[in-house]
Design an enzyme around this catalytic site. Sequence first.
Site, PDB file in Angstrom:
ATOM      1  N   GLU A 148      19.088  -6.647 -38.946  1.00 46.21           N
ATOM      2  CA  GLU A 148      18.282  -6.713 -39.978  1.00 46.21           C
ATOM      3  C   GLU A 148      16.775  -6.159 -39.556  1.00 46.21           C
ATOM      4  OE1 GLU A 148      17.595 -10.819 -40.823  1.00 46.21           O
ATOM      5  OE2 GLU A 148      19.608 -11.208 -41.564  1.00 46.21           O
ATOM      6  N   PRO A 149      15.751  -5.916 -40.457  1.00 46.63           N
ATOM      7  CA  PRO A 149      14.413  -5.452 -39.849  1.00 46.63           C
ATOM      8  C   PRO A 149      13.886  -6.255 -38.540  1.00 46.63           C
ATOM      9  CG  PRO A 149      14.342  -5.148 -42.318  1.00 46.63           C
ATOM     10  CD  PRO A 149      15.503  -6.141 -41.942  1.00 46.63           C
ATOM     11  N   ILE A 180      23.504   0.120 -42.400  1.00 47.33           N
ATOM     12  CA  ILE A 180      24.745  -0.216 -42.513  1.00 47.33           C
ATOM     13  C   ILE A 180      25.593   1.013 -42.988  1.00 47.33           C
ATOM     14  CG2 ILE A 180      26.226  -1.439 -44.168  1.00 47.33           C
ATOM     15  CD1 ILE A 180      23.578  -2.906 -44.556  1.00 47.33           C
ATOM     16  N   ASP A 275      34.315  -6.433 -29.049  1.00 55.10           N
ATOM     17  CA  ASP A 275      35.428  -6.084 -27.878  1.00 55.10           C
ATOM     18  C   ASP A 275      36.285  -5.212 -28.169  1.00 55.10           C
ATOM     19  OD1 ASP A 275      34.211  -7.979 -26.570  1.00 55.10           O
ATOM     20  OD2 ASP A 275      35.651  -9.329 -26.681  1.00 55.10           O
ATOM     21  N   ARG A 278      33.527  -1.703 -29.753  1.00 56.73           N
ATOM     22  CA  ARG A 278      33.066  -0.679 -28.705  1.00 56.73           C
ATOM     23  C   ARG A 278      33.785   0.277 -28.030  1.00 56.73           C
ATOM     24  NH1 ARG A 278      29.120  -5.826 -27.033  1.00 56.73           N
ATOM     25  NH2 ARG A 278      27.614  -5.298 -28.352  1.00 56.73           N
ATOM     26  N   GLU A 401      26.569  -0.123 -32.123  1.00 59.50           N
ATOM     27  CA  GLU A 401      27.354  -1.107 -31.511  1.00 59.50           C
ATOM     28  C   GLU A 401      26.721  -1.673 -30.136  1.00 59.50           C
ATOM     29  OE1 GLU A 401      28.845  -1.443 -34.159  1.00 59.50           O
ATOM     30  OE2 GLU A 401      30.649  -2.535 -33.136  1.00 59.50           O
ATOM     31  N   GLY A 402      25.631  -1.696 -30.021  1.00 61.35           N
ATOM     32  CA  GLY A 402      24.796  -2.294 -28.924  1.00 61.35           C
ATOM     33  C   GLY A 402      24.356  -1.075 -28.190  1.00 61.35           C
ATOM     34  N   THR A 403      22.791  -1.107 -27.884  1.00 64.50           N
ATOM     35  CA  THR A 403      22.307  -0.014 -27.174  1.00 64.50           C
ATOM     36  C   THR A 403      22.928   0.157 -25.661  1.00 64.50           C
ATOM     37  OG1 THR A 403      20.366  -1.406 -26.310  1.00 64.50           O
ATOM     38  CG2 THR A 403      20.171  -0.172 -28.543  1.00 64.50           C
TER      39      THR A 403
END
Lengths: 424, 365
Positions: A148-149, A180, A275, A278, A401-403
């Site tokens: 979300e923002p 998205i 899991d 990634r 997917e996560g920095t």
Amino acid sequence: MTISFEIPEHIQQQSQLVRWIAESTMRPYARELDEREHERPTAFVEQMWPILRDQQKATLDKLRQAEGGTGESGDKPKSGRVSTRMLGLMMQVEMLSWGDTGIYLCLPSPALGGAAIEAVGTTAQKLRLLQRFAEGDQPVWGAMAITEPGAGSDNSAMSTTAVFDEETNEWVINGEKIFITSGKLALEESNGLVIVWATVNKAAGRAGIKSFVVEAGTPGVSIGKVEIKHGIRASDTASIVFNNARIPADNILGSAEVQMSKDSKGFQGAMATFDASRPLVAASALGIGRAALEFVKEKLAENGVEIPYGVPYHKLTAIQRDVLEMEAQLRSAYLLTLRSINMLDEGAHNSLEASMAKLKAGRAVTFIAQKAVELLGPMGYSREWLAEKWMRDAKINAIYEGTDQINCLIVARRILGYSRNELA
Amino acid sequence: MVSFTPTEDQQLLISTINRYATNDVRKVAHEADESELIPANVIETGWQMGLVPSAIPEELGGLGELSAMTGVLAAEELAFGDLSVALQVLSPALMAYPVVLYGTAEQREKLLPLFLEEAITPATAALLEPGVFFDPYELKTTATTSGGTIQLNGVKAYVPLAETAEWMLVYAKDSESGRVDGYVVARNAAGVMIEKREALMGLRAMPTYRVQFNGVTVDETARLGGAVGIDYAAILNRQRVALAALAVGVGRASFEYARDYAKQRVQFGKPIAQNQAIAFMLAEMAVEIDGARLMAWEAAWKLDKGEDATREAYLAKQYADQMVVKVTDSGVQTLGGYGFIREYPAERWLRNGRGFTTFDGLAIV
């Protein structure tokens, strides 16, 4: 058991097939789809849809049979034999991303939405919701809406709400989701679906966050904005606005109950999809890395520069050193990814290894692609060749997917045995 | 089929070596480094784990298990204990493995039983040469054949345990063909001159020497592998893989110590590991160590398949060389001031880690 890096024959053969797809419907369109953002990779989608549809149909048929018979899930490996499903997927994703990552992300498939349904959905939900990916002539897309923002890496800060309406037996969703992948494709351009994360009780924090399936055609759901991006421009990145969007009671994934325990199992369960996702993002990164590296070596060879192995460091030129470093980085990222994928196939818990792979691959491929532009000089920077595009495409792997920083944090917590409270 | 699980035998071996590394080696590592001497009983205990003897062919009394993968697993675990001890326990392999791989029937029968003794075999190898630019493909030590005898001339550096060795495998370039071969030389042969022990930044418990070969004469049976000779490139690959694995062991030692220290050391009212600056450094160390280990494993796996592993071995070594410096430096950094104090092991690991770019020819799998 013995340590082995042997990729089974059938997966190698499959890679050759995927390579042909990459060469025929991806590479030839890579540049023009990058230049004309928001145009669709029609040739690729048309080629892939029948294949993916029939695969999905086979999976659902198996599930249906298992449901009628022993009740065992059709996907489980037979006892004593380790599955190669994720390994096969890793090699596919790597090769498709070698073709073109933006186009690969337009795969007409349930994608991350499907992964969430697979992970936490009941058999009845799987059969009902995934059927659309197993039939018809028109391609269908799935998507996942988390960000979300005001809630990026901190998913738990999300403010999209889901309120149960007992009168109509529906969930009512309100809020805005951004970034998205294939959001517009899923909701506006096909009869697809989006998994939406929303809170049923903001006061409950993480424990209140649940995932919901929003299907195309739901009133109150609209595409807000389609992003224009640095790279992976062929990929559709949309924002979705939910304005009293009503979905059936049974479109919640997992339990509706808010468990106020410290562990908040519902949220953890949802996080567990990372899991599996990634390592696949890492695999995608590897594809760009290999594309850039192969191209650089080819062009250097045409210009009389070969890359030797075994020569002492002091006898290497600066360019040879760079290329060897690129190659070593890519190999280490490949092996870390292979390990995290292998653990999934073996049914082992791989959160640590998945984050390690994603971190390493995202970073390695960012370095490799940037080096490629540098080493190719004026041609590296030119839009005539693909090197500059690979550099722009590569960067997303250190972000989604996560920095890198979030994955580093996860690795750190795991190796130190710290909770999120101990290491924030 | 892809798998990251060692065989049961290998797992047993790893835990045996881990006990040795933890119980025997770690206890003496600091004192050994300071006094430049490893207690003899520690070396004997290490030798008696049977790593090198097990690689000797069965028909000669060994177990016939020369496996690069097993070697890599063992090397990491030994170096996790201490690099000097690891290199000393493994040093007989510098001669034994090339003989197993390339020796003629006569050479094998004559030499390999030496490695089955209770006491560690006094055998070593001489590859490295002094100077800033060392290139294993451009050896300056020469072998000149005339009338059935071979004369060796040149200077070698970093020869492990040369003073006490009885046998040395000397690598030299044929002065006519340019081919590199290994020559089995007795330590007391005329013309072999052992200079004084080398003084190094690290590896202080591991005696290495500069050795002169002044017209040392051997007959043709001294050339390893006879007329066929050795596969020198393959030997270099085995050495690179061994060194990569040893570097992983040193890196892991430094990482685990720093990790545990950071969880105990309290500043500003909390363990320093609870700061991202420290935690992220530790996370990076863990990722790089695992990456380097997997590269060493893959190269070893290729060696054991009998395939050309030049690329994998070279990249694994290059990667591990960088990893171990970065990791051991971070290890010192995590300890802050204590990292610089010799009572703490972190600085020793950094001194040992820095050497890997130099250590050609000091270990083999």
